[in-house]
Scaffold this motif. Structure first.
Motif, PDB file in Angstrom:
ATOM      1  N   ASN A  12     -15.411 128.754  20.944  1.00  0.00           N
ATOM      2  CA  ASN A  12     -15.514 128.037  22.202  1.00  0.00           C
ATOM      3  C   ASN A  12     -16.986 127.867  22.606  1.00  0.00           C
ATOM      4  N   PRO A  13     -17.433 126.656  22.915  1.00  0.00           N
ATOM      5  CA  PRO A  13     -18.851 126.452  23.243  1.00  0.00           C
ATOM      6  C   PRO A  13     -19.341 127.303  24.409  1.00  0.00           C
ATOM      7  N   GLU A  14     -18.548 127.411  25.478  1.00  0.00           N
ATOM      8  CA  GLU A  14     -18.976 128.238  26.613  1.00  0.00           C
ATOM      9  C   GLU A  14     -19.031 129.704  26.216  1.00  0.00           C
ATOM     10  N   GLY A  15     -18.049 130.160  25.438  1.00  0.00           N
ATOM     11  CA  GLY A  15     -18.070 131.538  24.985  1.00  0.00           C
ATOM     12  C   GLY A  15     -19.298 131.842  24.144  1.00  0.00           C
ATOM     13  N   TYR A  16     -19.639 130.916  23.248  1.00  0.00           N
ATOM     14  CA  TYR A  16     -20.820 131.113  22.404  1.00  0.00           C
ATOM     15  C   TYR A  16     -22.090 131.093  23.237  1.00  0.00           C
ATOM     16  N   ALA A  17     -22.208 130.099  24.121  1.00  0.00           N
ATOM     17  CA  ALA A  17     -23.417 129.977  24.940  1.00  0.00           C
ATOM     18  C   ALA A  17     -23.599 131.190  25.841  1.00  0.00           C
ATOM     19  N   ALA A  18     -22.511 131.633  26.482  1.00  0.00           N
ATOM     20  CA  ALA A  18     -22.597 132.784  27.380  1.00  0.00           C
ATOM     21  C   ALA A  18     -22.980 134.055  26.625  1.00  0.00           C
ATOM     22  N   THR A  19     -22.540 134.161  25.353  1.00  0.00           N
ATOM     23  CA  THR A  19     -22.898 135.322  24.543  1.00  0.00           C
ATOM     24  C   THR A  19     -24.344 135.226  24.078  1.00  0.00           C
ATOM     25  N   CYS A  20     -24.831 134.015  23.812  1.00  0.00           N
ATOM     26  CA  CYS A  20     -26.256 133.844  23.530  1.00  0.00           C
ATOM     27  C   CYS A  20     -27.094 134.364  24.689  1.00  0.00           C
ATOM     28  N   GLU A  21     -26.632 134.119  25.916  1.00  0.00           N
ATOM     29  CA  GLU A  21     -27.352 134.628  27.086  1.00  0.00           C
ATOM     30  C   GLU A  21     -27.344 136.147  27.120  1.00  0.00           C
ATOM     31  N   ALA A  22     -26.281 136.759  26.634  1.00  0.00           N
ATOM     32  CA  ALA A  22     -26.244 138.223  26.539  1.00  0.00           C
ATOM     33  C   ALA A  22     -27.297 138.723  25.559  1.00  0.00           C
ATOM     34  N   LEU A  23     -27.445 138.026  24.429  1.00  0.00           N
ATOM     35  CA  LEU A  23     -28.453 138.417  23.444  1.00  0.00           C
ATOM     36  C   LEU A  23     -29.865 138.209  23.976  1.00  0.00           C
ATOM     37  N   ALA A  24     -30.048 137.150  24.762  1.00  0.00           N
ATOM     38  CA  ALA A  24     -31.371 136.892  25.328  1.00  0.00           C
ATOM     39  C   ALA A  24     -31.797 138.003  26.282  1.00  0.00           C
ATOM     40  N   ALA A  25     -30.844 138.523  27.046  1.00  0.00           N
ATOM     41  CA  ALA A  25     -31.156 139.543  28.061  1.00  0.00           C
ATOM     42  C   ALA A  25     -31.137 140.966  27.517  1.00  0.00           C
ATOM     43  N   MET A  26     -30.559 141.159  26.330  1.00  0.00           N
ATOM     44  CA  MET A  26     -30.320 142.508  25.826  1.00  0.00           C
ATOM     45  C   MET A  26     -31.606 143.241  25.464  1.00  0.00           C
ATOM     46  N   ASP A  27     -31.696 144.491  25.882  1.00  0.00           N
ATOM     47  CA  ASP A  27     -32.741 145.401  25.421  1.00  0.00           C
ATOM     48  C   ASP A  27     -32.181 146.821  25.483  1.00  0.00           C
ATOM     49  N   LEU A  28     -31.752 147.324  24.340  1.00  0.00           N
ATOM     50  CA  LEU A  28     -31.120 148.636  24.250  1.00  0.00           C
ATOM     51  C   LEU A  28     -32.089 149.712  23.759  1.00  0.00           C
ATOM     52  N   ARG A  29     -33.348 149.362  23.594  1.00  0.00           N
ATOM     53  CA  ARG A  29     -34.284 150.284  22.949  1.00  0.00           C
ATOM     54  C   ARG A  29     -34.448 151.600  23.698  1.00  0.00           C
ATOM     55  N   ASP A  30     -34.373 151.563  25.026  1.00  0.00           N
ATOM     56  CA  ASP A  30     -34.536 152.792  25.794  1.00  0.00           C
ATOM     57  C   ASP A  30     -33.227 153.564  25.954  1.00  0.00           C
ATOM     58  N   GLU A  31     -32.115 152.991  25.491  1.00  0.00           N
ATOM     59  CA  GLU A  31     -30.812 153.628  25.658  1.00  0.00           C
ATOM     60  C   GLU A  31     -30.332 154.357  24.408  1.00  0.00           C
ATOM     61  N   ILE A  32     -30.714 153.845  23.236  1.00  0.00           N
ATOM     62  CA  ILE A  32     -30.061 154.337  22.016  1.00  0.00           C
ATOM     63  C   ILE A  32     -30.439 155.770  21.663  1.00  0.00           C
ATOM     64  N   GLY A  33     -31.503 156.274  22.241  1.00  0.00           N
ATOM     65  CA  GLY A  33     -31.850 157.674  22.020  1.00  0.00           C
ATOM     66  C   GLY A  33     -30.829 158.631  22.605  1.00  0.00           C
ATOM     67  N   ARG A  34     -29.946 158.121  23.473  1.00  0.00           N
ATOM     68  CA  ARG A  34     -28.898 158.958  24.069  1.00  0.00           C
ATOM     69  C   ARG A  34     -27.663 159.064  23.182  1.00  0.00           C
ATOM     70  N   ILE A  35     -27.605 158.284  22.112  1.00  0.00           N
ATOM     71  CA  ILE A  35     -26.418 158.287  21.256  1.00  0.00           C
ATOM     72  C   ILE A  35     -26.295 159.636  20.548  1.00  0.00           C
ATOM     73  N   THR A  36     -25.106 160.224  20.634  1.00  0.00           N
ATOM     74  CA  THR A  36     -24.863 161.522  19.999  1.00  0.00           C
ATOM     75  C   THR A  36     -23.881 161.428  18.830  1.00  0.00           C
ATOM     76  N   ALA A  37     -23.201 160.302  18.689  1.00  0.00           N
ATOM     77  CA  ALA A  37     -22.239 160.139  17.593  1.00  0.00           C
ATOM     78  C   ALA A  37     -22.962 160.114  16.252  1.00  0.00           C
ATOM     79  N   GLN A  38     -22.289 160.617  15.231  1.00  0.00           N
ATOM     80  CA  GLN A  38     -22.804 160.470  13.869  1.00  0.00           C
ATOM     81  C   GLN A  38     -22.981 158.983  13.587  1.00  0.00           C
ATOM     82  N   THR A  39     -24.177 158.586  13.161  1.00  0.00           N
ATOM     83  CA  THR A  39     -24.495 157.158  13.072  1.00  0.00           C
ATOM     84  C   THR A  39     -25.065 156.806  11.707  1.00  0.00           C
ATOM     85  N   LEU A  40     -24.518 155.732  11.122  1.00  0.00           N
ATOM     86  CA  LEU A  40     -25.054 155.121   9.916  1.00  0.00           C
ATOM     87  C   LEU A  40     -25.521 153.721  10.277  1.00  0.00           C
ATOM     88  N   VAL A  41     -26.780 153.422   9.970  1.00  0.00           N
ATOM     89  CA  VAL A  41     -27.347 152.093  10.211  1.00  0.00           C
ATOM     90  C   VAL A  41     -27.467 151.386   8.856  1.00  0.00           C
TER      91      VAL A  41
END
Length: 254
Positions: free
Chosen positions: A173-202
């Protein structure tokens, strides 16, 4: 913060097996994970879902945020009476996984973060893309987007797989895609991911143009105890180019 929506979902595998969630990339749907479903469901109960704005899920007006997508997923866990799950997300799915790991750690047992980023390299490009798709639909950008999703070698040798993903992208859906692009534009998780405690594979694709290896390295360095695995030669959609490697990683064999 937007109200959470009821997401479309699908189950595969035995009802008494441990649950693993597969979360898809922007501009696709749960169908992105088709190559992994059969092998994973031999050992696990596989839960796939469509993000808001994608597939069969509702398409509220944007903009969206990664938090919105994360809270949609928490609502799904509550609907299904799931206290906690293992979570594998690719690209956008990995971004949602990082938000969940940092903000709802009790719900995430294990994280597999595939071909993703805590902050996009050029976030302003996604705001521009959102405006263009709202105006003209996804067709004018399809070639550019799909071209960045696959390594050159795979695109040349697997035209049917590339065409299938292109069709999936164009069905979004064009609106769904566009609205999600806006989520990516605003996203900055760099200061949050240090709180992750789950076993993680990148996991990174060695030829990923959309979220290069350096971004995976930064994520792995920021999450306590995280491991990094690079798949040589794979592009952004590593689960399409290297399906067996992704299955092994999710199963904990990689």
């Amino acid at each position: 913060m937007a109200a959470a929506v009821d997401l479309a979902f699908s189950w595969e595998g035995s009802s008494d097996a441990p649950v693993v969630v597969l979360s898809h990339a922007i501009g696709t749907s749960m169908a992105l994970w088709d190559p992994q479903v059969a092998p994973l469901s031999q050992r696990l109960r596989v839960l796939r879902y469509d993000h808001r704005g994608h597939g069969r899920s509702p398409v509220p007006a944007g903009p969206y945020t990664i938090e919105d997508l994360g809270r949609d997923f928490l609502r799904l866990l509550d609907r299904l009476n799931l206290a906690s799950v293992s979570f594998c997300g690719l690209s956008l799915g990995g971004m949602v996984g990082m938000w969940l790991g940092a903000n709802a750690p009790e719900r995430i047992d294990r994280l597999v973060l595939c071909c993703t980023a805590a902050r996009m390299l050029r976030p302003e490009d996604y705001a521009t893309r959102a405006a263009r798709v709202r105006k003209d639909g996804p067709e004018p950008i399809a070639g550019m987007v799909i071209g960045r999703w696959f390594s050159q070698g795979f695109a040349a040798s697997h035209p049917q797989e590339v065409a299938s993903i292109r069709s999936l992208f164009l069905s979004t859906n064009p609106e769904g895609y566009a609205a999600t692009c806006e989520a990516l534009a605003a996203m900055d998780l760099r200061d949050e991911i240090g709180r992750i405690t789950a076993q993680t594979l990148v996991i990174a694709g060695g030829e990923d143009q959309a979220t290069p290896v350096q971004q995976a390295e930064q994520i792995a360095a920021a999450i306590p105890g995280a491991r990094l695995s690079v798949i040589p030669g794979a592009g952004h959609l590593a689960n399409i180019e290297a399906p067996e490697a992704i299955v092994k990683a999710i199963n904990g064999d990689g």
